[in-house]
Design a protein around this motif. Sequence first.
Motif, short mmCIF file in Angstrom:
data_model
loop_
_atom_site.label_atom_id
_atom_site.label_comp_id
_atom_site.label_asym_id
_atom_site.label_seq_id
_atom_site.Cartn_x
_atom_site.Cartn_y
_atom_site.Cartn_z
N SER A 112 4.36 -5.50 -1.99
CA SER A 112 5.33 -4.28 -2.06
C SER A 112 5.95 -4.18 -3.81
N SER A 124 1.26 -0.59 0.30
CA SER A 124 2.70 -1.77 1.41
C SER A 124 1.92 -1.84 3.05
N THR A 155 -3.61 -3.20 -4.19
CA THR A 155 -2.85 -3.98 -4.90
C THR A 155 -2.77 -5.33 -5.56
#
Length: 326
Positions: A23, A42, A102
Amino acid sequence: MALIGRRDGRNFGYGRQMSYAGSQALKELFDGGHFATVKAHSDRWRAFVRWCRSEDGPGYNDARQIDLQTLHNYANYLRQQIQQGDICIATAQNRLSSVNRTLAALRGDQDVRLPSPSQALGEHRANVRKRSPDGQERQHLHRVIELLIEQNHNRVAAIALLARETGMRLRETVLADLPRLHREATRFGRINIQDGTKGGRSGAFAPRWIDANNGVKAALQLALSVSPNASRNLLARSESYVVFLRDVVRPAREILHQQGIKGLHDLRAAYACERYEQLTTHVPPVNGGLSHHIDREVDLGARQQISYELGHSRIDVVSAYIGGRS
């Protein structure tokens, strides 16, 4: 928490917990903006982290341990979830895409990624079903049910019959409150599917009533008869859903495949096809029906009702079960 210095610390310097680190890396990547995008990535990253730490995953809590094989293993897991009817193809592809994004934010490079999520899954988004679902012929299905019971796959037999007679998802059949459903079927002649449902509907407990005909009542009776002692559903008191899928459902899949049933999700589609014919008196498109010969309002009304009974909020999803309007 911005990255300070080198990326050679735990989770590439973004913290000790992998979910938090992802995150933070995303927030930094988007420079504190694009809140909805960051949240979506996230949430999907956290789903990946939960898998990593589950019995099916590698047990990682440091993103530096993630390699290409880890991502392929996760894709295999998501493929199983699709086949079990727990998630759709689009959800699986989005989860893989978010893991790619990510990881790139954490690592600062593109060295560990799946170039094509759809190829990794071996699935392609298909909003319109082209293949007639298995399990539509009840006589054949009952032979499969008997075979499952003969080979001590009693609870999977109950799952298969519930899916075919009620249109429930796999998770819904496993977690259904059987005594409540039996009571509703007896008193009201219909049942309200509530347990194990997707939160994506307008409220996880939105009403979802279906008629309890003789087939539904027989499916409930079978499920009640094989439900473990002191349990209200198909799980033993000490049994988790994930373990149940691995140790009980997965070993029985080979029998289903051998008997010409591709997966439990096909039985849900078979339910939808039967309901379309009941509601319109016409064969559904996926079975060779010509929906343009049916009054449009009748067709749309049937799709709306089936969408409700399957626990969806949009009628366009029904094309994935019965075929599109030609």
